[in-house]
Design a protein around this motif. Structure first.
Motif, PDB file in Angstrom:
ATOM      1  N   THR A   1      -4.866  15.725   7.806  1.00 24.93           N
ATOM      2  CA  THR A   1      -5.070  16.950   7.751  1.00 24.93           C
ATOM      3  C   THR A   1      -5.365  17.478   9.436  1.00 24.93           C
ATOM      4  OG1 THR A   1      -7.401  16.727   7.018  1.00 24.93           O
ATOM      5  CG2 THR A   1      -6.044  17.703   5.584  1.00 24.93           C
ATOM      6  N   ASP A   2      -5.554  16.506   9.946  1.00 25.76           N
ATOM      7  CA  ASP A   2      -5.875  16.919  11.712  1.00 25.76           C
ATOM      8  C   ASP A   2      -4.553  16.888  12.398  1.00 25.76           C
ATOM      9  OD1 ASP A   2      -8.544  17.020  11.156  1.00 25.76           O
ATOM     10  OD2 ASP A   2      -9.105  14.936  12.243  1.00 25.76           O
ATOM     11  N   TRP A   3      -3.612  16.475  11.855  1.00 28.39           N
ATOM     12  CA  TRP A   3      -2.242  16.218  12.760  1.00 28.39           C
ATOM     13  C   TRP A   3      -1.550  17.499  12.982  1.00 28.39           C
ATOM     14  CZ3 TRP A   3       0.215  12.024   9.245  1.00 28.39           C
ATOM     15  CH2 TRP A   3      -0.420  10.753   9.479  1.00 28.39           C
ATOM     16  N   THR A   4      -0.288  17.497  13.792  1.00 30.25           N
ATOM     17  CA  THR A   4       0.397  18.649  14.168  1.00 30.25           C
ATOM     18  C   THR A   4       1.549  18.311  13.491  1.00 30.25           C
ATOM     19  OG1 THR A   4       1.211  17.508  16.012  1.00 30.25           O
ATOM     20  CG2 THR A   4      -0.446  18.615  16.522  1.00 30.25           C
ATOM     21  N   VAL A   5       2.320  19.254  13.340  1.00 27.65           N
ATOM     22  CA  VAL A   5       3.751  19.329  12.468  1.00 27.65           C
ATOM     23  C   VAL A   5       4.482  18.035  12.989  1.00 27.65           C
ATOM     24  CG1 VAL A   5       5.885  20.342  12.154  1.00 27.65           C
ATOM     25  CG2 VAL A   5       3.815  21.701  11.983  1.00 27.65           C
ATOM     26  N   ALA A   6       4.620  17.804  14.304  1.00 26.16           N
ATOM     27  CA  ALA A   6       5.434  16.623  14.747  1.00 26.16           C
ATOM     28  C   ALA A   6       5.184  15.341  14.325  1.00 26.16           C
ATOM     29  CB  ALA A   6       5.530  16.720  16.208  1.00 26.16           C
ATOM     30  N   ILE A   7       3.824  14.963  14.433  1.00 28.56           N
ATOM     31  CA  ILE A   7       3.456  13.589  13.871  1.00 28.56           C
ATOM     32  C   ILE A   7       3.446  13.619  12.521  1.00 28.56           C
ATOM     33  CG2 ILE A   7       1.849  11.913  14.808  1.00 28.56           C
ATOM     34  CD1 ILE A   7      -0.141  14.089  15.547  1.00 28.56           C
ATOM     35  N   GLY A   8       3.125  14.677  11.590  1.00 25.80           N
ATOM     36  CA  GLY A   8       3.142  14.831  10.385  1.00 25.80           C
ATOM     37  C   GLY A   8       4.586  14.243   9.955  1.00 25.80           C
ATOM     38  N   LEU A   9       5.554  14.927  10.467  1.00 24.99           N
ATOM     39  CA  LEU A   9       6.765  14.764  10.084  1.00 24.99           C
ATOM     40  C   LEU A   9       7.644  13.559  10.317  1.00 24.99           C
ATOM     41  CD1 LEU A   9       8.549  18.167  10.431  1.00 24.99           C
ATOM     42  CD2 LEU A   9       7.823  17.392   8.358  1.00 24.99           C
ATOM     43  N   TYR A  10       7.128  13.079  11.498  1.00 24.39           N
ATOM     44  CA  TYR A  10       7.223  11.692  12.021  1.00 24.39           C
ATOM     45  C   TYR A  10       6.834  10.857  10.866  1.00 24.39           C
ATOM     46  CZ  TYR A  10       8.029   7.699  14.909  1.00 24.39           C
ATOM     47  OH  TYR A  10       8.308   6.285  15.485  1.00 24.39           O
ATOM     48  N   ASN A  11       5.703  10.802  10.733  1.00 21.38           N
ATOM     49  CA  ASN A  11       5.097   9.873   9.688  1.00 21.38           C
ATOM     50  C   ASN A  11       5.661   9.748   8.249  1.00 21.38           C
ATOM     51  OD1 ASN A  11       2.994   8.129   8.956  1.00 21.38           O
ATOM     52  ND2 ASN A  11       2.185   9.663   7.623  1.00 21.38           N
ATOM     53  N   MET A  12       6.368  11.078   7.782  1.00 18.21           N
ATOM     54  CA  MET A  12       7.061  11.120   6.541  1.00 18.21           C
ATOM     55  C   MET A  12       8.230   9.984   6.514  1.00 18.21           C
ATOM     56  SD  MET A  12       7.090  14.812   5.707  1.00 18.21           S
ATOM     57  CE  MET A  12       6.990  15.411   4.191  1.00 18.21           C
ATOM     58  N   LEU A  13       8.831   9.844   7.649  1.00 17.17           N
ATOM     59  CA  LEU A  13      10.015   9.070   7.911  1.00 17.17           C
ATOM     60  C   LEU A  13       9.423   7.504   8.010  1.00 17.17           C
ATOM     61  CD1 LEU A  13      12.764  10.905   9.664  1.00 17.17           C
ATOM     62  CD2 LEU A  13      11.996  10.951   7.024  1.00 17.17           C
ATOM     63  N   ASN A  14       8.507   7.225   7.706  1.00 14.15           N
ATOM     64  CA  ASN A  14       7.945   5.786   7.571  1.00 14.15           C
ATOM     65  C   ASN A  14       8.911   4.937   6.809  1.00 14.15           C
ATOM     66  OD1 ASN A  14       6.257   3.729   7.614  1.00 14.15           O
ATOM     67  ND2 ASN A  14       4.418   4.784   8.120  1.00 14.15           N
ATOM     68  N   ARG A  15       8.984   3.387   7.038  1.00 14.52           N
ATOM     69  CA  ARG A  15       9.894   2.962   6.133  1.00 14.52           C
ATOM     70  C   ARG A  15       9.613   3.012   4.516  1.00 14.52           C
ATOM     71  NH1 ARG A  15      13.024  -2.092   8.577  1.00 14.52           N
ATOM     72  NH2 ARG A  15      12.506  -1.116  10.498  1.00 14.52           N
ATOM     73  N   THR A  16       8.223   2.897   4.681  1.00 16.98           N
ATOM     74  CA  THR A  16       7.692   2.980   3.027  1.00 16.98           C
ATOM     75  C   THR A  16       7.873   4.485   2.370  1.00 16.98           C
ATOM     76  OG1 THR A  16       5.525   3.112   3.800  1.00 16.98           O
ATOM     77  CG2 THR A  16       6.517   1.074   3.209  1.00 16.98           C
ATOM     78  N   LEU A  17       7.616   5.503   3.258  1.00 22.47           N
ATOM     79  CA  LEU A  17       7.746   6.944   2.533  1.00 22.47           C
ATOM     80  C   LEU A  17       8.876   7.510   2.671  1.00 22.47           C
ATOM     81  CD1 LEU A  17       4.675   7.978   4.763  1.00 22.47           C
ATOM     82  CD2 LEU A  17       4.786   7.082   2.355  1.00 22.47           C
ATOM     83  N   ILE A  18      10.199   7.010   3.384  1.00 23.56           N
ATOM     84  CA  ILE A  18      11.354   7.553   3.346  1.00 23.56           C
ATOM     85  C   ILE A  18      12.035   7.602   1.840  1.00 23.56           C
ATOM     86  CG2 ILE A  18      13.953   7.267   3.546  1.00 23.56           C
ATOM     87  CD1 ILE A  18      13.513   6.859   6.321  1.00 23.56           C
ATOM     88  N   PRO A  19      11.783   6.896   0.921  1.00 25.63           N
ATOM     89  CA  PRO A  19      12.616   6.900  -0.380  1.00 25.63           C
ATOM     90  C   PRO A  19      11.800   8.098  -1.214  1.00 25.63           C
ATOM     91  CG  PRO A  19      12.000   4.825  -0.316  1.00 25.63           C
ATOM     92  CD  PRO A  19      11.358   5.488   1.061  1.00 25.63           C
ATOM     93  N   THR A  20      10.654   8.441  -0.794  1.00 29.47           N
ATOM     94  CA  THR A  20      10.114   9.577  -1.566  1.00 29.47           C
ATOM     95  C   THR A  20       9.767  10.845  -0.890  1.00 29.47           C
ATOM     96  OG1 THR A  20       8.069   8.310  -1.049  1.00 29.47           O
ATOM     97  CG2 THR A  20       8.571   8.622  -3.454  1.00 29.47           C
ATOM     98  N   TYR A  21       9.915  10.803   0.539  1.00 29.24           N
ATOM     99  CA  TYR A  21       9.828  12.002   1.082  1.00 29.24           C
ATOM    100  C   TYR A  21      10.902  12.779   1.983  1.00 29.24           C
ATOM    101  CZ  TYR A  21       4.947  11.898  -0.037  1.00 29.24           C
ATOM    102  OH  TYR A  21       3.572  11.960  -0.865  1.00 29.24           O
ATOM    103  N   PHE A  22      12.083  11.956   1.942  1.00 34.34           N
ATOM    104  CA  PHE A  22      13.166  12.150   2.955  1.00 34.34           C
ATOM    105  C   PHE A  22      13.537  13.851   2.837  1.00 34.34           C
ATOM    106  CE2 PHE A  22      17.375  12.681   4.799  1.00 34.34           C
ATOM    107  CZ  PHE A  22      17.159  12.300   5.758  1.00 34.34           C
ATOM    108  N   SER A  23      13.737  14.266   1.585  1.00 38.68           N
ATOM    109  CA  SER A  23      14.398  15.794   1.438  1.00 38.68           C
ATOM    110  C   SER A  23      13.201  16.770   1.619  1.00 38.68           C
ATOM    111  CB  SER A  23      14.654  15.879  -0.307  1.00 38.68           C
ATOM    112  OG  SER A  23      13.718  15.436  -0.995  1.00 38.68           O
TER     113      SER A  23
END
Lengths: 282, 486
Positions: free
Chosen positions: A225-247
């Motif tokens: 909840t402390d992050w900015t948009v850029a780090i938050g979105l970057y984190n969503m493309l983490n290898r483990t998160l891509i399958p659920t969060y890419f769209s």
């Protein structure tokens, strides 16, 4: 119309059309994927099979541990507002002093500024992190504002170039009328500098939205909840998160992308106006 | 302008001269000043108070007291340990009978000692200069009073700050910001290059200390089995240069070409084409670049499509690839090419915008007379458009090159977490084939905590950029071409 003219027209417009398609593919892909009914990345089709707005409703109204888009947006917005206020005033102040005033050490300061900008920014970043840590400002948005706006005075060259084009006779007339230097700055020079003020304000407002390296170093607590948009979105493309969060990443990208593009296009217009304005006036 | 052009003297010599005359003024003030000026050596405000500039006198005295208190109370303990960067290692917690708790005994934190040491030394230097300047000022006030001139009251002094001395008011905060957020951190990190601050010497649990030039030797020595920094450095440096040159050149000419095409008289709907390309770059870079790296990934959409149409198979037959996908971002050579191509995508629209602005300013009559003389389109481009572009955008090209040496975003966002190096020697020093010096620097700190080598690399980047900028500007400005296009 001669034959040659027709061929030239077709050739040129055709090439431009092909190039435009190449340049727009990623953006179209971003947009259509954000409407995709499939959560992960569909690597077999460019256009999704089913279209839905669910990615948008989920990212806006159903924050989970990974995606905290509304909080990120609010954080970045607040940081951007304060950064914008401080940096813009720093930039305009330095530009006026360097452009319209003559004082001992002026050249020296300008040379020092050029030298300073040749050091890679990340080098000082590590030390800034420890300085902020020693006053307890890491993982705080005040710290981020300071990082983004502290050294803003160095980026004065564009605005100085604009101030240089304002005829000095205008300022001299003001002095003769008894106006102080401060009054001249506020009532003569600033009102004439609309394009460059808009450019400065927008570009400093955009910095926190597009930067993610500094944010990643300073906001390192891992509390999403402390992050900015850029780090938050970057984190969503983490290898483990891509399958659920890419769209959903794409939906988030579109949501920040639209306001930023609008501001960017306005800024470009004023920038061009700013650098070409001098010749019109002179 | 005219005043500055009058005499061109060496800036270094000029600065030295100024410093010399400052010391001379100080000597003269101490020697010839009256008792009040001499008293202001001790109590800073004495000279001003004698001349009835009471508020100013009190303010400088307060500043003096503050600086002295800071130096004695906070600065000195750090300065005393600055030579060794601390000697007491953090120990195990010890039971304290007074508070009845387990407490860690006092220990030294090398990093804080370095940080506050640098701050204190700078404060001390600035303090001494201010003190000397103040004595000179007091003497000037004395001379003014003796010659019977009226002295400024505090109110008038304040008024001056918005008039003749408005630049001080304007520059104070921005420069303070630059000192705190640029200069101080830079000095600290430059110091780190001469210490052994790395993963095995991490404060607060461990100490680090000065090691002289050892890190620089480490970087430039290529021999040895344990030290692969020399090897990595030469590899990454050459790629950094190749990258900076090709990225600058491709986007520059690409941008000019695109601008020429859009502005051609045969092109319909110029505005629409321009906005389409601007739209592509107006989305934040981290979004588009992250998207593109998935687009180009080994199992990504582009690879699947190319396999379907048989292009991948064709490349396999030709022998260009050995894998059953095209390693756009995972093979050293392919990745470098892909990165440069993606950078064309990122950079060309920017250059197109700038080139459009410049092209519109080319005087039409020059081109017209060339056309009458029988020059064809290509000759006009080569003999008129290009020289004009180069002349106007020359400085921009230099800064663009420096920015590309430091282009962190494109490389980091496209390769981080995706590209793994097969080269053991590179991996041993945390480098990758596709790293630029700056991304290597970043990886060294964020992944290996190797701050000492990161600082050395940072200094190298600075030296490269500084030398390049100096040489480029000197050769460009050498011939006085300023009026050739006016």
């Amino acid at each position: 119309m001669s034959r040659k003219k027709v061929i030239n027209t077709i050739l040129l417009n055709g090439t431009l059309a092909v190039l435009a398609v190449v340049w727009l593919v990623p953006i179209v892909w971003l947009f259509v994927t954000s409407l995709s009914g499939y959560d992960g990345m569909n690597t077999h089709r460019f256009f999704p099979e089913t279209f839905t707005l669910r990615n948008y409703t989920r990212i806006l109204f159903e924050p989970d541990t990974v995606a905290q888009f509304p909080a990120w947006f609010k954080n970045t917005f607040l940081i951007a507002i304060f950064t914008c206020l401080i940096s813009s005033s720093f930039v305009l102040m330095v530009s006026y002093a360097m452009s319209c005033m003559r004082f001992p050490g002026r050249k020296g300061l300008m040379n020092a500024a050029v030298m300073l900008q040749l050091f890679p920014g990340f080098l000082s970043m590590i030390a800034i992190y420890f300085i902020l840590k020693s006053v307890n400002l890491t993982n705080s948005h005040i710290g981020m504002v300071l990082v983004y706006s502290g050294g803003a005075g160095l980026g004065y060259l564009v605005a100085k170039g604009f101030f240089d084009t304002i005829p000095s006779s205008l300022r001299e007339a003001a002095y003769i009328e008894g106006a102080s230097e401060a009054r001249t700055f506020m009532t003569i020079v600033l009102p004439l500098s609309r394009p460059i003020i808009v450019y400065t304000v927008i570009s400093s407002f955009l910095a926190p939205w597009t930067d993610f390296v500094f944010a990643k170093i300073i906001l390192n607590s891992g509390i999403s909840t402390d992050w900015t948009v850029a780090i938050g979105l970057y984190n969503m493309l983490n290898r483990t998160l891509i399958p659920t969060y890419f769209s959903r990443f794409c939906a988030g990208g579109v949501l920040v992308g639209i306001p930023i593009s609008i501001l960017f296009i306005i800024m470009q217009k004023f920038y061009v106006e700013g650098i070409t304005g001098g010749s019109v006036k002179g | 302008m005219a005043r500055e052009k009058k005499k061109k003297e060496n800036p270094v010599l000029g600065a030295l001269k100024k410093i010399g005359s400052f010391f001379k003024d100080f000597g003269e003030a101490v020697a010839k000043g009256d008792i009040w000026v001499k008293a202001s050596l001790l109590v800073a405000g004495a000279g001003y108070i004698r001349r009835k500039q009471v508020v100013k006198g009190i303010l400088v005295t307060l500043l003096e007291v503050g600086l002295v208190l800071y130096t004695v109370l906070i600065g000195f303990p750090y300065l005393a340990k600055f030579g060794t960067l601390g000697t007491v290692r953090r120990g195990a917690p010890v039971y304290n009978p007074v508070t009845m708790k387990n407490e860690v005994p006092d220990y030294d934190n090398s990093l804080l000692i370095l940080l506050f040491g640098v701050i204190s030394i700078s404060a001390l230097v600035v303090g001494i200069l201010l003190w000397m300047w103040n004595v000179v000022g007091s003497y000037r006030v004395q001379k003014l009073a003796e010659s019977g001139k009226r002295l400024n009251t505090f109110r008038q002094d304040l008024h001056e700050m918005f008039n003749k001395k408005f630049y001080i008011t304007l520059l104070f905060l921005p420069i303070a910001g630059i000192v705190i957020f640029n200069i101080m951190p830079l000095i600290v990190m430059i110091c780190v290059a001469f210490t052994n601050y790395d993963q095995t010497h991490m404060p607060p649990t461990e100490l680090f200390t000065w090691t002289g030039l050892a890190n620089f030797k480490n970087l430039f020595s290529t021999g040895g089995l344990t030290s692969t920094f020399g090897y990595t450095f030469s590899k990454i440096l050459s790629w950094t240069i190749i990258w900076a040159v090709s990225a600058t050149v491709t986007t520059y000419f690409g941008g000019i070409l695109l601008a020429l095409m859009i502005n051609s008289k045969y092109t319909k709907m110029k505005k629409m084409w321009r906005s389409l390309f601007v739209a592509a770059i107006s989305i934040p870079q981290f979004v588009t670049l992250l998207l593109l790296r998935n687009f180009f990934s080994d199992i990504g959409i582009l690879n699947n499509m190319l396999t379907e149409i048989g292009f991948t198979g064709f490349l396999q037959d030709v022998g260009l690839i050995t894998t059953d996908y095209i390693p756009f971002l995972s093979d050293p050579v392919w990745a470098k090419v892909t990165i440069i191509v993606i950078n064309i995508w990122v950079g060309v629209p920017y250059l197109m915008l700038i080139a459009t602005g410049v092209l519109m300013n080319i005087p039409e009559d020059i081109k017209e007379s060339a056309r009458i003389d029988g020059a064809n389109a290509f000759q006009i481009f080569r003999k008129i458009t290009m020289p004009y572009m180069l002349f106007v955008t020359g400085p921009y090209l230099v800064t663009q090159f420096v920015q590309n040496i430091n282009n962190f975003n494109v490389i980091y966002l496209l390769t981080q977490d995706i590209y793994t190096t097969m080269d053991q020697k590179l991996a041993a020093s945390n480098g990758k084939e596709v790293d630029l010096l700056v991304t290597w620097l970043y990886r060294l700190t964020s992944e290996a905590y190797n701050y000492k080598m990161a600082s050395v690399i940072g200094i190298c980047v600075f030296v490269i950029c500084a030398v390049f900028t100096l040489v480029a500007f000197n050769t460009m400005i050498k011939g006085d071409k300023e009026e050739s296009f006016q």
